[in-house]
Design a protein around this motif. Structure first.
Motif, PDB file in Angstrom:
ATOM      1  N   PRO A   1     -27.385  52.645 139.308  1.00  0.00           N
ATOM      2  CA  PRO A   1     -27.253  51.189 139.283  1.00  0.00           C
ATOM      3  C   PRO A   1     -25.870  50.741 139.745  1.00  0.00           C
ATOM      4  O   PRO A   1     -24.925  51.528 139.840  1.00  0.00           O
ATOM      5  CB  PRO A   1     -27.469  50.867 137.802  1.00  0.00           C
ATOM      6  CG  PRO A   1     -26.988  52.085 137.083  1.00  0.00           C
ATOM      7  CD  PRO A   1     -27.374  53.237 137.958  1.00  0.00           C
ATOM      8  N   ASN A   2     -25.769  49.437 140.022  1.00  0.00           N
ATOM      9  CA  ASN A   2     -24.489  48.847 140.380  1.00  0.00           C
ATOM     10  C   ASN A   2     -23.600  48.704 139.150  1.00  0.00           C
ATOM     11  O   ASN A   2     -24.067  48.306 138.077  1.00  0.00           O
ATOM     12  CB  ASN A   2     -24.694  47.463 141.010  1.00  0.00           C
ATOM     13  CG  ASN A   2     -24.878  47.546 142.515  1.00  0.00           C
ATOM     14  OD1 ASN A   2     -24.185  48.287 143.203  1.00  0.00           O
ATOM     15  ND2 ASN A   2     -25.820  46.770 143.030  1.00  0.00           N
ATOM     16  N   PHE A   3     -22.325  49.028 139.331  1.00  0.00           N
ATOM     17  CA  PHE A   3     -21.312  48.805 138.310  1.00  0.00           C
ATOM     18  C   PHE A   3     -20.280  47.824 138.870  1.00  0.00           C
ATOM     19  O   PHE A   3     -19.885  47.931 140.042  1.00  0.00           O
ATOM     20  CB  PHE A   3     -20.622  50.112 137.915  1.00  0.00           C
ATOM     21  CG  PHE A   3     -21.477  51.051 137.137  1.00  0.00           C
ATOM     22  CD1 PHE A   3     -21.462  51.032 135.750  1.00  0.00           C
ATOM     23  CD2 PHE A   3     -22.301  51.970 137.790  1.00  0.00           C
ATOM     24  CE1 PHE A   3     -22.257  51.910 135.013  1.00  0.00           C
ATOM     25  CE2 PHE A   3     -23.090  52.850 137.067  1.00  0.00           C
ATOM     26  CZ  PHE A   3     -23.073  52.821 135.669  1.00  0.00           C
ATOM     27  N   THR A   4     -19.854  46.892 138.014  1.00  0.00           N
ATOM     28  CA  THR A   4     -18.782  45.977 138.406  1.00  0.00           C
ATOM     29  C   THR A   4     -17.444  46.664 138.187  1.00  0.00           C
ATOM     30  O   THR A   4     -17.105  47.043 137.055  1.00  0.00           O
ATOM     31  CB  THR A   4     -18.836  44.688 137.573  1.00  0.00           C
ATOM     32  OG1 THR A   4     -20.131  44.097 137.699  1.00  0.00           O
ATOM     33  CG2 THR A   4     -17.799  43.696 138.047  1.00  0.00           C
ATOM     34  N   ILE A   5     -16.706  46.841 139.279  1.00  0.00           N
ATOM     35  CA  ILE A   5     -15.460  47.615 139.201  1.00  0.00           C
ATOM     36  C   ILE A   5     -14.457  46.978 138.250  1.00  0.00           C
ATOM     37  O   ILE A   5     -13.829  47.661 137.421  1.00  0.00           O
ATOM     38  CB  ILE A   5     -14.848  47.774 140.606  1.00  0.00           C
ATOM     39  CG1 ILE A   5     -15.716  48.706 141.448  1.00  0.00           C
ATOM     40  CG2 ILE A   5     -13.422  48.308 140.521  1.00  0.00           C
ATOM     41  CD1 ILE A   5     -15.186  48.948 142.829  1.00  0.00           C
ATOM     42  N   ASP A   6     -14.276  45.659 138.334  1.00  0.00           N
ATOM     43  CA  ASP A   6     -13.241  45.006 137.550  1.00  0.00           C
ATOM     44  C   ASP A   6     -13.666  44.729 136.118  1.00  0.00           C
ATOM     45  O   ASP A   6     -12.847  44.324 135.299  1.00  0.00           O
ATOM     46  CB  ASP A   6     -12.824  43.694 138.227  1.00  0.00           C
ATOM     47  CG  ASP A   6     -14.030  42.848 138.616  1.00  0.00           C
ATOM     48  OD1 ASP A   6     -14.848  43.313 139.426  1.00  0.00           O
ATOM     49  OD2 ASP A   6     -14.153  41.723 138.105  1.00  0.00           O
TER      50      ASP A   6
END
Length: 333
Positions: A97-102
């Protein structure tokens, strides 16, 4: 266009001879008559063409400005190093899945990093510029989202120690298409002196430039994820080269002699976008800033910079950017 005017001196040796024999009504004055040789020498001296000083006075279409000249033939180098207070924003995935870096990967801090530009310009219409920057950050966080990131199986609550770094470099070719307040408004147009827009130092009071930009950019990014709870870590790194186009404007105000210490204020804004048509990779850049020139060659600048890009390989991707305010110098050679 320069015009040369020669003065014609009418000989007046004979006039002096007449004046030498004038007698005051109350006190006659006796003057020794001039010889023919003396008159001839005096005539030749007076009729000789005097040295002209007109060449030392610049014509209106080549009068110097506060940062150079109104002529279109000058060559300048400008170096602009800057301290960039930047942070990363974006999403990433790697076989999951996508992870939000910040947020989800904890890379939310502002970091002091360096960026710089080296520009070569000739005249007022053409400029070539090299750009470069580097950014790096790291941090720890507790996972709020579970899923696979490469070989790391992240569970909610796991302690993560992650790092992110990115860099960019490129070249730009800028062409000024229109200068509405200038003597020469376009690169292909005639030169007609705009006397109403002439400052006391001979330059422009104000100068607006509308530019087109052609660019080639290289972007690189890498991410490392370390699950301290499970002891498993993984990382990826990728880069890409992409061409692009853009535009911008520059507005200069000449304050020489009117504002203490400041000779010129420059307001600049530009942006561009591009792609290499591979896996949806693209880039977008935005620059905006204001520069105060203390001399024709030294100034300081303050502004905002965004480098947004997408990098994709077979399994991993990054879609985001590095952005923030910068403070730097502007040095012209």
């Amino acid at each position: 266009m320069h015009f040369t005017r020669k003065s014609l001196i009418v000989p007046f040796g004979a006039t002096l001879l007449v004046a030498s024999s004038i007698v005051c009504a109350d006190a006659p004055i006796s003057v020794e008559p001039l010889s023919a040789a003396d008159l001839l020498a005096f005539y030749e001296m007076q009729s000789a063409t005097p040295p002209t000083t007109e060449a030392a006075v610049p014509a209106a279409d080549s009068a110097p400005t506060a940062d150079g000249t109104r002529s279109a033939g000058d060559f300048n180098l400008t170096f602009s190093p800057a301290l960039w207070m930047a942070r990363v924003r974006g999403n990433t995935s790697w076989n999951g899945p996508n992870f939000t870096i910040d947020d989800q990967l904890g890379q939310s801090e502002y970091e002091a990093t360096l960026s710089g530009e080296l520009a070569a310009s000739w005249g007022v219409f053409y400029k070539v510029m090299l750009t470069g920057w580097f950014f790096s950050t790291d941090g720890t966080t507790s996972a709020t989202t579970g899923g696979a990131y490469g070989s790391v199986a992240i569970s909610v609550g796991d302690q993560l120690s992650n790092s992110y770094s990115a860099a960019g470099a490129g070249g730009e070719f800028d062409v000024t298409l229109w200068q509405p307040f200038a003597d020469q408004k376009t690169p292909w147009g005639p030169t007609i002196v705009n006397t109403r827009n002439t400052a006391p130092d001979g330059g422009y009071k104000a100068d607006l430039r509308i530019k087109a930009i052609g660019a080639v950019r290289w972007y690189s990014a890498s991410i490392s994820v370390n699950d301290q709870t499970t002891g498993v870590s993984d990382s990826w790194s990728m880069d890409a080269v992409m061409p692009g186009i853009g535009g911008g404007l520059e507005l200069d105000f000449n304050f020489k002699g009117r504002v203490p210490l400041v000779e010129m204020i420059k307001i600049e804004a530009s942006s561009g976008t591009g792609t290499n048509f591979v896996n949806g990779q693209y880039f977008t850049f935005i620059r905006a800033g204001i520069t105060a020139m203390f001399t024709p060659n030294v100034g300081v600048q303050f502004g905002y910079r965004l480098e947004d890009f997408k990098l994709v390989n077979d399994a991993a991707n990054f879609d985001g950017g590095v952005q923030g305010l910068f403070l730097g110098a502007n040095v012209k050679f």
